[in-house]
Design an enzyme around this catalytic site. Structure first.
Site, mmCIF file in Angstrom:
data_model
loop_
_atom_site.group_PDB
_atom_site.id
_atom_site.type_symbol
_atom_site.label_atom_id
_atom_site.label_comp_id
_atom_site.label_asym_id
_atom_site.label_seq_id
_atom_site.Cartn_x
_atom_site.Cartn_y
_atom_site.Cartn_z
ATOM 1 N N GLY A 1 -30.015 -15.920 2.964
ATOM 2 C CA GLY A 1 -29.217 -14.897 3.763
ATOM 3 C C GLY A 1 -29.620 -13.472 3.342
ATOM 4 O O GLY A 1 -28.878 -12.644 3.055
ATOM 5 N N ARG B 1 -29.888 -9.585 5.921
ATOM 6 C CA ARG B 1 -28.885 -8.594 6.016
ATOM 7 C C ARG B 1 -28.184 -8.118 4.739
ATOM 8 O O ARG B 1 -28.275 -8.910 3.929
ATOM 9 C CB ARG B 1 -27.577 -8.816 7.248
ATOM 10 C CG ARG B 1 -28.520 -8.468 8.724
ATOM 11 C CD ARG B 1 -27.527 -8.759 9.672
ATOM 12 N NE ARG B 1 -26.939 -10.198 9.638
ATOM 13 C CZ ARG B 1 -25.618 -10.345 9.607
ATOM 14 N NH1 ARG B 1 -24.732 -9.414 9.620
ATOM 15 N NH2 ARG B 1 -25.155 -11.498 9.714
ATOM 16 N N ASN C 1 -27.353 -16.422 -2.147
ATOM 17 C CA ASN C 1 -26.498 -15.320 -1.446
ATOM 18 C C ASN C 1 -25.728 -15.489 -0.152
ATOM 19 O O ASN C 1 -24.751 -15.024 0.160
ATOM 20 C CB ASN C 1 -27.468 -14.009 -1.522
ATOM 21 C CG ASN C 1 -26.973 -13.037 -0.500
ATOM 22 O OD1 ASN C 1 -25.894 -12.337 -1.102
ATOM 23 N ND2 ASN C 1 -27.164 -12.797 0.719
ATOM 24 N N TYR D 1 -12.070 -18.707 1.130
ATOM 25 C CA TYR D 1 -13.340 -17.653 0.699
ATOM 26 C C TYR D 1 -13.125 -17.517 -0.833
ATOM 27 O O TYR D 1 -14.081 -17.734 -1.347
ATOM 28 C CB TYR D 1 -13.141 -16.329 1.403
ATOM 29 C CG TYR D 1 -14.305 -15.521 0.983
ATOM 30 C CD1 TYR D 1 -15.566 -15.618 1.389
ATOM 31 C CD2 TYR D 1 -14.019 -14.448 -0.031
ATOM 32 C CE1 TYR D 1 -16.580 -14.547 0.826
ATOM 33 C CE2 TYR D 1 -14.853 -13.357 -0.443
ATOM 34 C CZ TYR D 1 -16.492 -13.667 0.079
ATOM 35 O OH TYR D 1 -17.148 -12.967 -0.471
ATOM 36 N N LYS E 1 -15.570 -19.046 -3.839
ATOM 37 C CA LYS E 1 -16.240 -18.082 -4.716
ATOM 38 C C LYS E 1 -15.977 -18.464 -6.306
ATOM 39 O O LYS E 1 -16.729 -18.219 -7.291
ATOM 40 C CB LYS E 1 -15.780 -16.726 -4.294
ATOM 41 C CG LYS E 1 -16.638 -16.172 -2.837
ATOM 42 C CD LYS E 1 -18.112 -16.132 -3.101
ATOM 43 C CE LYS E 1 -18.565 -15.834 -1.870
ATOM 44 N NZ LYS E 1 -20.132 -15.738 -1.819
ATOM 45 N N ILE F 1 -18.367 -4.347 -1.236
ATOM 46 C CA ILE F 1 -19.805 -3.702 -1.149
ATOM 47 C C ILE F 1 -19.781 -3.410 0.309
ATOM 48 O O ILE F 1 -19.252 -4.109 1.452
ATOM 49 C CB ILE F 1 -21.003 -4.776 -1.278
ATOM 50 C CG1 ILE F 1 -20.672 -5.330 -2.922
ATOM 51 C CG2 ILE F 1 -22.185 -4.297 -1.109
ATOM 52 C CD1 ILE F 1 -20.791 -4.285 -3.925
HETATM 53 P P1 NAP Z 1 -23.685 -10.154 5.335
HETATM 54 O O1 NAP Z 1 -23.821 -8.416 5.641
HETATM 55 O O2 NAP Z 1 -22.409 -10.555 6.530
HETATM 56 O O3 NAP Z 1 -24.864 -10.872 5.471
HETATM 57 C C1 NAP Z 1 -24.753 -12.323 5.581
HETATM 58 C C2 NAP Z 1 -26.059 -12.964 5.159
HETATM 59 O O4 NAP Z 1 -25.875 -14.140 5.098
HETATM 60 C C3 NAP Z 1 -27.009 -12.780 6.390
HETATM 61 O O5 NAP Z 1 -28.314 -12.536 5.867
HETATM 62 C C4 NAP Z 1 -26.627 -14.072 7.443
HETATM 63 O O6 NAP Z 1 -27.774 -14.310 8.195
HETATM 64 C C5 NAP Z 1 -26.691 -15.016 6.095
HETATM 65 N N1 NAP Z 1 -26.019 -16.160 6.397
HETATM 66 C C6 NAP Z 1 -24.657 -16.502 6.929
HETATM 67 N N2 NAP Z 1 -24.335 -17.867 7.174
HETATM 68 C C7 NAP Z 1 -25.667 -18.438 6.771
HETATM 69 C C8 NAP Z 1 -25.880 -19.748 6.719
HETATM 70 N N3 NAP Z 1 -25.370 -20.723 7.292
HETATM 71 N N4 NAP Z 1 -27.072 -20.097 6.555
HETATM 72 C C9 NAP Z 1 -28.061 -19.221 6.080
HETATM 73 N N5 NAP Z 1 -27.658 -17.915 6.008
HETATM 74 C C10 NAP Z 1 -26.280 -17.398 6.434
HETATM 75 O O7 NAP Z 1 -22.777 -10.081 4.124
HETATM 76 P P2 NAP Z 1 -23.062 -9.521 2.703
HETATM 77 O O8 NAP Z 1 -21.805 -8.441 2.517
HETATM 78 O O9 NAP Z 1 -24.293 -9.256 2.479
HETATM 79 O O10 NAP Z 1 -22.719 -10.771 1.689
HETATM 80 C C11 NAP Z 1 -23.775 -11.580 0.869
HETATM 81 C C12 NAP Z 1 -22.996 -12.432 -0.048
HETATM 82 O O11 NAP Z 1 -22.064 -11.419 -0.988
HETATM 83 C C13 NAP Z 1 -22.132 -13.240 0.686
HETATM 84 O O12 NAP Z 1 -22.124 -14.375 -0.120
HETATM 85 C C14 NAP Z 1 -20.807 -12.810 0.321
HETATM 86 O O13 NAP Z 1 -19.695 -13.567 0.206
HETATM 87 C C15 NAP Z 1 -21.115 -12.014 -1.107
HETATM 88 N N6 NAP Z 1 -20.116 -10.916 -1.320
HETATM 89 C C16 NAP Z 1 -19.912 -9.754 -0.611
HETATM 90 C C17 NAP Z 1 -19.333 -8.590 -0.688
HETATM 91 C C18 NAP Z 1 -19.172 -7.500 0.120
HETATM 92 O O14 NAP Z 1 -18.017 -6.736 -0.174
HETATM 93 N N7 NAP Z 1 -19.935 -7.321 0.977
HETATM 94 C C19 NAP Z 1 -18.195 -8.715 -1.876
HETATM 95 C C20 NAP Z 1 -18.647 -9.765 -2.833
HETATM 96 C C21 NAP Z 1 -19.328 -11.010 -2.441
HETATM 97 P P3 NAP Z 1 -27.948 -13.876 9.527
HETATM 98 O O15 NAP Z 1 -28.218 -12.422 9.517
HETATM 99 O O16 NAP Z 1 -28.910 -14.678 10.356
HETATM 100 O O17 NAP Z 1 -26.632 -14.106 10.190
#
Ligand code: NAP
Length: 243
Positions: free
Chosen positions: A8, A11, A86, A151, A155, A184
């Site tokens: 992932g 982005r 990730n 979710y 986690k 984030i």
């Molecule tokens: P995001 O902006 O929605 O980006 C998600 C990324 O995961 C994208 O690169 C997407 O690929 C990829 N992805 C989604 N489903 C996938 C799959 N089935 N196979 C392979 N890749 C996949 O999310 P983010 O905020 O960066 O979050 C990244 C991680 O951090 C996640 O695990 C999330 O739960 C965790 N997290 C985020 C936050 C927050 O506040 N943002 C807080 C705590 C934890 P595409 O671009 O191709 O769709």
């Protein structure tokens, strides 16, 4: 140059992690699911700096796609020595409304994706008795979250997986750690809207939302040689949110 695979990484947090690991000397494999354009833009950015990198499509919920991804990465950049799990999906709904399909998809991507990637990475890591695995959990996996039960369960599962594998794989010289980000500012949280995000920033002791780079710095620490005695840990990058 050793190879790091970030799932992932097209982005958000994964993208910042891949960029940061590249800055720290890793050859990086940028996994994406559907946003090839975003993955390609990061690849161009890294190649323009003369870095070794590749993009690789795979849905981490698909076992054969994950196996194929590891084979392609090994062929192009060498065996994976640092794996960052990730890739993740999130969404809000009442617990009563969750369907089997939705529940299963959260688990298949968020927790099953990490399981599949770790299983694919282990044969080489065990062989060389070296490896670093970082799982991206969430503060909601530690604390629980209203309207995000599925979710939060995935986690929490990642934290249990981290601690269990840290113990199981320590004799093989493989370290397994976890980062639990707070709120984030990425695409994932935009659905909450500006007002809620600003409330969440106010509720954060450090007074702001986190950046993808804040999380990448924590991942980079685990991947460094100087963290060679650190395993089984959960580092909250959350501005003090759950202190
Ligand atoms: P995001 O902006 O929605 O980006 C998600 C990324 O995961 C994208 O690169 C997407 O690929 C990829 N992805 C989604 N489903 C996938 C799959 N089935 N196979 C392979 N890749 C996949 O999310 P983010 O905020 O960066 O979050 C990244 C991680 O951090 C996640 O695990 C999330 O739960 C965790 N997290 C985020 C936050 C927050 O506040 N943002 C807080 C705590 C934890 P595409 O671009 O191709 O769709």
């Amino acid at each position: 140059m050793n190879c790091a695979l970030v799932t992932g990484a097209s982005r958000g947090i994964g993208r910042a992690v891949a960029r940061r690991l590249s800055d720290e000397g890793w050859a990086v494999a940028i996994n994406y699911h559907v946003r090839r354009d975003a993955a390609e833009s990061l690849l161009s950015e890294l190649r323009a700096k003369g870095r070794r990198a590749m993009i690789v499509q795979a849905d981490v919920a698909d076992g054969s796609a994950v196996k194929e991804m590891f084979a392609r990465v090994e062929q192009e950049l060498g065996p994976v020595e640092t794996l960052v799990n990730n890739a993740g999906i999130a969404g809000q709904m009442l617990f009563q409304d969750i369907t089997d399909a939705q529940w299963n998809r959260y688990f298949a991507v968020n927790l099953g994706g990490a399981r599949r990637c770790i299983q694919a990475a282990l044969p080489h890591m065990i062989h060389v008795k070296r490896g670093c695995i970082v799982n991206i959990s969430s503060i909601w996996g530690l604390r629980g979250a209203s309207c995000e039960a599925a979710y939060a369960c995935t986690k929490a599962g990642l934290i249990a997986l981290t601690r269990s594998l840290a113990l199981e794989l320590a004799p093989s010289g493989i370290r397994v750690n976890c980062v639990a980000p707070g709120v984030i500012n990425t695409d994932m949280v935009q659905v909450l809207g500006e007002e809620t995000l600003s409330c969440l920033a106010q509720q954060t002791p450090l007074g702001r939302l986190g950046t993808a780079e804040d999380v990448a710095a924590a991942v980079a620490f685990y991947a460094r040689e100087e963290a060679s005695f650190v395993t089984g840990q959960v580092l909250c990058a959350d501005g003090g949110f759950i202190v």
